[in-house]
Motif scaffolding. Structure first.
Motif, short mmCIF file in Angstrom:
data_model
loop_
_atom_site.label_atom_id
_atom_site.label_comp_id
_atom_site.label_asym_id
_atom_site.label_seq_id
_atom_site.Cartn_x
_atom_site.Cartn_y
_atom_site.Cartn_z
N PRO A 145 0.84 -1.21 0.00
CA PRO A 145 0.00 0.00 0.00
C PRO A 145 0.87 1.25 0.00
CG PRO A 145 -0.81 -1.61 1.60
CD PRO A 145 0.51 -2.12 1.10
N ALA A 146 0.45 2.25 -0.76
CA ALA A 146 1.29 3.44 -0.98
C ALA A 146 1.69 4.11 0.33
CB ALA A 146 0.55 4.42 -1.89
N ILE A 147 0.73 4.33 1.22
CA ILE A 147 1.05 5.07 2.44
C ILE A 147 1.96 4.27 3.34
CG2 ILE A 147 -0.99 4.26 3.69
CD1 ILE A 147 0.56 7.79 3.82
N LEU A 148 1.79 2.93 3.37
CA LEU A 148 2.67 2.10 4.20
C LEU A 148 4.10 2.10 3.66
CD1 LEU A 148 0.42 -0.97 5.09
CD2 LEU A 148 0.96 1.03 6.48
N MET A 149 4.22 2.06 2.34
CA MET A 149 5.56 2.13 1.74
C MET A 149 6.22 3.46 2.05
SD MET A 149 8.06 0.94 0.01
CE MET A 149 7.43 -0.57 -0.71
N ALA A 150 5.46 4.56 1.97
CA ALA A 150 6.02 5.87 2.28
C ALA A 150 6.45 5.95 3.74
CB ALA A 150 5.00 6.96 1.97
N LEU B 220 -2.22 14.45 -1.42
CA LEU B 220 -2.91 13.70 -0.37
C LEU B 220 -1.92 12.91 0.49
CD1 LEU B 220 -6.16 12.23 -2.00
CD2 LEU B 220 -6.00 13.81 -0.09
N ALA B 221 -0.94 12.30 -0.15
CA ALA B 221 0.05 11.52 0.59
C ALA B 221 0.87 12.42 1.51
CB ALA B 221 0.98 10.79 -0.39
N GLU B 222 1.25 13.61 1.02
CA GLU B 222 2.00 14.54 1.86
C GLU B 222 1.17 14.96 3.06
OE1 GLU B 222 3.17 18.10 3.73
OE2 GLU B 222 1.40 18.01 2.41
N ALA B 223 -0.13 15.22 2.83
CA ALA B 223 -1.01 15.61 3.94
C ALA B 223 -1.13 14.48 4.95
CB ALA B 223 -2.39 16.00 3.40
N ALA B 224 -1.23 13.24 4.46
CA ALA B 224 -1.34 12.10 5.37
C ALA B 224 -0.06 11.92 6.19
CB ALA B 224 -1.64 10.83 4.57
N LEU B 225 1.08 12.04 5.54
CA LEU B 225 2.36 11.89 6.26
C LEU B 225 2.56 13.00 7.28
CD1 LEU B 225 4.66 10.82 3.29
CD2 LEU B 225 3.81 9.37 5.14
N SER B 226 2.20 14.23 6.91
CA SER B 226 2.32 15.34 7.85
C SER B 226 1.32 15.19 9.00
CB SER B 226 2.09 16.68 7.13
OG SER B 226 3.11 16.92 6.18
N PHE B 227 0.15 14.66 8.70
CA PHE B 227 -0.85 14.40 9.74
C PHE B 227 -0.31 13.42 10.77
CE2 PHE B 227 -4.48 12.19 11.55
CZ PHE B 227 -5.35 13.23 11.87
N ASN C 246 6.60 24.77 10.90
CA ASN C 246 6.31 25.09 9.50
C ASN C 246 4.87 24.68 9.16
OD1 ASN C 246 8.94 26.02 9.01
ND2 ASN C 246 9.66 23.93 8.70
N PRO C 247 4.16 25.52 8.40
CA PRO C 247 2.77 25.21 8.07
C PRO C 247 2.65 24.17 6.96
CG PRO C 247 3.39 27.28 7.06
CD PRO C 247 4.58 26.83 7.86
N SER C 248 1.74 23.26 7.13
CA SER C 248 1.41 22.27 6.12
C SER C 248 -0.05 21.91 6.34
CB SER C 248 2.30 21.03 6.25
OG SER C 248 1.77 19.94 5.50
N TRP C 249 -0.78 21.71 5.26
CA TRP C 249 -2.21 21.42 5.41
C TRP C 249 -2.43 20.16 6.25
CZ3 TRP C 249 -3.22 22.35 -0.49
CH2 TRP C 249 -3.21 23.73 -0.73
N GLY C 250 -1.66 19.12 6.02
CA GLY C 250 -1.80 17.91 6.81
C GLY C 250 -1.43 18.15 8.27
N ARG C 251 -0.38 18.91 8.51
CA ARG C 251 0.03 19.23 9.87
C ARG C 251 -1.04 20.05 10.58
NH1 ARG C 251 3.75 17.29 13.52
NH2 ARG C 251 3.86 18.82 15.20
N MET C 252 -1.67 20.98 9.87
CA MET C 252 -2.73 21.79 10.45
C MET C 252 -3.96 20.94 10.80
SD MET C 252 -2.44 25.19 8.04
CE MET C 252 -3.71 26.08 8.93
N LEU C 253 -4.25 19.95 9.96
CA LEU C 253 -5.35 19.03 10.29
C LEU C 253 -5.05 18.27 11.57
CD1 LEU C 253 -6.38 17.48 6.85
CD2 LEU C 253 -7.77 18.92 8.32
N SER C 254 -3.81 17.84 11.70
CA SER C 254 -3.42 17.10 12.90
C SER C 254 -3.55 17.97 14.14
CB SER C 254 -1.97 16.61 12.76
OG SER C 254 -1.55 15.92 13.92
N GLU C 255 -3.15 19.24 14.04
CA GLU C 255 -3.26 20.14 15.18
C GLU C 255 -4.72 20.49 15.48
OE1 GLU C 255 -0.91 23.38 13.81
OE2 GLU C 255 1.02 22.43 14.28
#
Length: 309
Positions: A145-150, A232-239, A248-257
């Protein structure tokens, strides 16, 4: 019966139509822009690119300007997207996050496009044992799976934006390899390729000048679609805390916060989530339109219905 006058133009009706000298890129652009959804996606992406280039010039506040007395403030005229738990302006962080997301997407897809297209081109053209070796290696990567490989790659390289680009690039390389190989297999036996080979052209020259330009269309379409998934993958990894690191701001990081404050500060997660949604939607609709415009049969059908005229 009275003689019927025949219009000279009608006599020539059976003649072949004049060749269309319009450059292919212009016909493709015309077909894409005739699709309203694709036009919306294109305009949205142009705006996002401008936002990413201007970044801090457009942001009303610094992305890390802490203002504790204004923390968790609902959207107002001073802070249209509200503030987060540290009083930072959410609008400024969303605007600056566009640069990170687009940069990661473009660089990651650029890496996977270059590596995957090269592997697929060589495998499809050479064939034999080299083809089996290269494509079985791609199958091994594609099996995960893509996210697991990343995540596995980042576990080795360590978290960070640069490493996230590399990880996403590795994940999407097999997709481009498959697309390039399939297109190469259908092109390598064409008459112009055999003619170049019989004229003494080297394999490298044939692949570079005769095969690569003729497999570019499906690769371009795949790139436009992969950009959406890379973001989407970058947002998931940052999340998950493996991509862009605080502050540093990132859309995924902001979702996590923002997930910790969904009850009292819904805007912290809503606006970065909307940014991801609009960006991914824009890349998808543009990719679908490019696929139709670059497919000769689809393009002919669209032109016959009056699109792009």
């Amino acid at each position: 019966m009275a003689d019927v006058m025949t219009d000279p133009v009608e006599v020539e009706a059976g003649a072949p139509p004049a060749a269309d000298d319009t450059p292919r890129w212009r016909r493709t652009l015309s077909l894409v822009t005739s699709n309203r959804l694709a036009l919306f996606g294109m305009v949205t992406l142009v705006v996002l690119v401008l936002v990413a280039l201007l970044d801090e010039t457009l942001a009303p506040y610094g992305y890390n300007a802490v203002d504790v007395p204004s923390q968790l403030q609902a959207p107002t005229l001073d802070h249209p997207f509200g503030t987060d738990n540290l009083g930072r302006d959410v609008l400024s962080r969303v605007l600056l996050g566009a640069k990170v997301s687009l940069q990661v997407g473009v660089v990651a897809v650029g890496l996977s496009l270059t590596a995957g297209t090269t592997i697929g081109l060589v495998a499809g053209y050479v064939g034999g044992k080299l083809d089996d070796l290269l494509m079985r290696a791609m199958d091994v990567l594609f099996a995960f799976p893509a996210i697991l490989m990343a995540i596995a790659v980042l576990a080795i390289l360590g978290p960070g934006t640069t490493n996230a680009m590399v990880a996403i690039g590795i994940v999407y390389t097999p997709i481009f390899a498959r697309v390039a190989r399939a297109s190469t297999l259908s092109v390598r036996e064409e008459v112009y390729v055999r003619a170049a080979r019989s004229a003494g052209a080297s394999d490298l020259r044939i692949m570079r000048l005769h095969i690569l330009p003729n497999i570019a269309a499906p690769v371009i379409v795949q790139a436009s679609i992969s950009l959406a998934f890379a973001i989407l993958a970058e947002a998931a990894l940052s999340f998950l805390g493996l991509g862009t690191q605080a502050p540093n701001p990132s859309w995924g990081r902001m979702l996590s916060e923002g997930r910790e404050f969904l009850q009292q500060a819904w805007w912290m997660a809503l606006f970065p989530g909307l940014a991801i949604f609009v960006t991914v939607l824009s890349f998808n609709v543009l990719g679908d339109a490019l696929r139709d415009a670059l497919d000769p049969r689809q393009a002919s059908a669209m032109e016959s219905r009056g699109f792009g005229s």
